[in-house]
Write a protein that holds these residues in place. Structure first.
Motif, PDB file in Angstrom:
ATOM      1  N   MET A   1       4.609  16.487   8.224  1.00  0.00           N
ATOM      2  CA  MET A   1       3.642  15.556   7.658  1.00  0.00           C
ATOM      3  C   MET A   1       2.707  15.117   8.786  1.00  0.00           C
ATOM      4  SD  MET A   1       4.264  11.910   5.585  1.00  0.00           S
ATOM      5  CE  MET A   1       5.969  12.208   5.357  1.00  0.00           C
ATOM      6  N   THR A   2       1.411  15.182   8.541  1.00  0.00           N
ATOM      7  CA  THR A   2       0.452  14.742   9.550  1.00  0.00           C
ATOM      8  C   THR A   2       0.506  13.227   9.688  1.00  0.00           C
ATOM      9  OG1 THR A   2      -1.361  14.418   8.004  1.00  0.00           O
ATOM     10  CG2 THR A   2      -1.092  16.656   8.913  1.00  0.00           C
ATOM     11  N   ASP A   3      -0.055  12.729  10.787  1.00  0.00           N
ATOM     12  CA  ASP A   3      -0.100  11.277  10.986  1.00  0.00           C
ATOM     13  C   ASP A   3      -0.854  10.581   9.859  1.00  0.00           C
ATOM     14  OD1 ASP A   3       1.390  11.415  13.297  1.00  0.00           O
ATOM     15  OD2 ASP A   3      -0.348  11.351  14.642  1.00  0.00           O
ATOM     16  N   ALA A   4      -1.958  11.193   9.410  1.00  0.00           N
ATOM     17  CA  ALA A   4      -2.751  10.587   8.333  1.00  0.00           C
ATOM     18  C   ALA A   4      -1.948  10.546   7.031  1.00  0.00           C
ATOM     19  CB  ALA A   4      -4.054  11.354   8.136  1.00  0.00           C
ATOM     20  N   LEU A   5      -1.240  11.629   6.713  1.00  0.00           N
ATOM     21  CA  LEU A   5      -0.411  11.636   5.510  1.00  0.00           C
ATOM     22  C   LEU A   5       0.733  10.642   5.632  1.00  0.00           C
ATOM     23  CD1 LEU A   5      -0.091  15.355   4.333  1.00  0.00           C
ATOM     24  CD2 LEU A   5      -1.215  13.456   3.165  1.00  0.00           C
ATOM     25  N   HIS A   6       1.329  10.583   6.819  1.00  0.00           N
ATOM     26  CA  HIS A   6       2.411   9.625   7.054  1.00  0.00           C
ATOM     27  C   HIS A   6       1.905   8.199   6.817  1.00  0.00           C
ATOM     28  CE1 HIS A   6       6.037   7.906   8.761  1.00  0.00           C
ATOM     29  NE2 HIS A   6       5.260   7.135   9.499  1.00  0.00           N
ATOM     30  N   GLU A  11       1.394   3.332   3.331  1.00  0.00           N
ATOM     31  CA  GLU A  11       0.560   2.410   2.545  1.00  0.00           C
ATOM     32  C   GLU A  11       1.020   2.403   1.085  1.00  0.00           C
ATOM     33  OE1 GLU A  11      -3.710   2.899   2.986  1.00  0.00           O
ATOM     34  OE2 GLU A  11      -3.401   3.470   5.096  1.00  0.00           O
ATOM     35  N   PHE A  12       1.300   3.570   0.567  1.00  0.00           N
ATOM     36  CA  PHE A  12       1.803   3.703  -0.800  1.00  0.00           C
ATOM     37  C   PHE A  12       3.107   2.918  -0.937  1.00  0.00           C
ATOM     38  CE2 PHE A  12       2.581   5.861  -4.795  1.00  0.00           C
ATOM     39  CZ  PHE A  12       1.334   6.332  -5.185  1.00  0.00           C
ATOM     40  N   ALA A  13       3.999   3.084   0.034  1.00  0.00           N
ATOM     41  CA  ALA A  13       5.294   2.409   0.012  1.00  0.00           C
ATOM     42  C   ALA A  13       5.132   0.895   0.034  1.00  0.00           C
ATOM     43  CB  ALA A  13       6.142   2.872   1.196  1.00  0.00           C
ATOM     44  N   LEU A  14       4.255   0.403   0.878  1.00  0.00           N
ATOM     45  CA  LEU A  14       4.038  -1.044   0.968  1.00  0.00           C
ATOM     46  C   LEU A  14       3.444  -1.596  -0.325  1.00  0.00           C
ATOM     47  CD1 LEU A  14       2.735  -1.375   4.631  1.00  0.00           C
ATOM     48  CD2 LEU A  14       4.962  -2.119   3.735  1.00  0.00           C
ATOM     49  N   MET A  15       2.541  -0.851  -0.928  1.00  0.00           N
ATOM     50  CA  MET A  15       1.937  -1.292  -2.184  1.00  0.00           C
ATOM     51  C   MET A  15       3.001  -1.415  -3.270  1.00  0.00           C
ATOM     52  SD  MET A  15      -0.953  -2.135  -3.692  1.00  0.00           S
ATOM     53  CE  MET A  15      -2.252  -1.416  -2.709  1.00  0.00           C
ATOM     54  N   TYR A  16       3.845  -0.400  -3.379  1.00  0.00           N
ATOM     55  CA  TYR A  16       4.873  -0.443  -4.410  1.00  0.00           C
ATOM     56  C   TYR A  16       5.993  -1.416  -4.072  1.00  0.00           C
ATOM     57  CZ  TYR A  16       2.633   2.642  -7.571  1.00  0.00           C
ATOM     58  OH  TYR A  16       1.742   3.137  -8.479  1.00  0.00           O
ATOM     59  N   ALA A  25      11.504   3.928  -2.323  1.00  0.00           N
ATOM     60  CA  ALA A  25      11.023   4.445  -3.611  1.00  0.00           C
ATOM     61  C   ALA A  25       9.510   4.658  -3.532  1.00  0.00           C
ATOM     62  CB  ALA A  25      11.377   3.491  -4.744  1.00  0.00           C
ATOM     63  N   GLY A  26       8.801   3.719  -2.917  1.00  0.00           N
ATOM     64  CA  GLY A  26       7.364   3.876  -2.729  1.00  0.00           C
ATOM     65  C   GLY A  26       7.034   5.057  -1.835  1.00  0.00           C
ATOM     66  N   ARG A  27       7.857   5.281  -0.817  1.00  0.00           N
ATOM     67  CA  ARG A  27       7.645   6.449   0.049  1.00  0.00           C
ATOM     68  C   ARG A  27       7.812   7.745  -0.733  1.00  0.00           C
ATOM     69  NH1 ARG A  27      11.016   3.709   4.681  1.00  0.00           N
ATOM     70  NH2 ARG A  27       9.311   2.716   5.836  1.00  0.00           N
TER      71      ARG A  27
END
Length: 158
Positions: A1-6, A11-16, A25-27
């Motif tokens: 996984m690239t740094d940008a994707l990571h 960010e997705f994980a924190l939002m969820y 689960a968000g990750r």
């Protein structure tokens, strides 16, 4: 996984997580939104996300129960794979719409109990009912419009 994707997956994980889901689960959701191939085994998820297989197992089971992801098989493989369930986001909004209806019904029930009360005692319940009724109606219409639009986009043009 690239740094940008990571970073995006985090960010997705924190939002969820702020919406009430465990961060892992968000990750999982975040990774399944951007990974290639779109189906990932539990071992792949554990490796990419740096999580234990037990945690992945627990969270994929939960996300499957929430109908956000689905378990699929691949020909020639004994492993199960997970992917974002087609229509998951629309289904999630429909579930939210059902909870809006439940809150509106609750407010209506309170108003019925208070029908002989002075108007100033009903204001709070009326505000609640009006808000939920408005969102229930508007969200339902938005979902219908989205589904109609998607139906048109899926049809081949002549």
């Amino acid at each position: 996984m690239t740094d940008a994707l990571h970073q995006y997956v985090e960010e997705f994980a924190l939002m969820y997580e702020s919406a009430g889901l465990p961060r892992i689960a968000g990750r999982i959701l975040g990774w399944l939104m951007v990974c290639d191939p779109p189906e990932q085994s539990a071992a792949q998820l554990a490796q990419e996300l740096g999580a234990s297989k037990a945690s992945i197992s627990t969270m994929t089971r939960m996300l499957t129960q929430f109908s956000l992801i689905e378990r699929v098989s691949k020909r020639g493989s004994r492993q199960d794979f997970y992917r974002i369930k087609p229509g998951a986001w629309t289904d999630l909004m429909k579930t939210r719409m059902a909870s809006l209806s439940a809150f509106r019904v609750l407010a209506d029930k309170g108003l019925k109990l208070m029908e002989t009360a002075p108007p100033e005692r009903k204001v709070r319940l009326e505000e609640m009912r009006d808000l939920y009724a408005f969102f229930e109606q508007e969200l339902g219409e938005l979902i219908r419009r989205l589904e109609a639009q998607r139906g048109k986009e899926a049809q081949p043009t002549a």
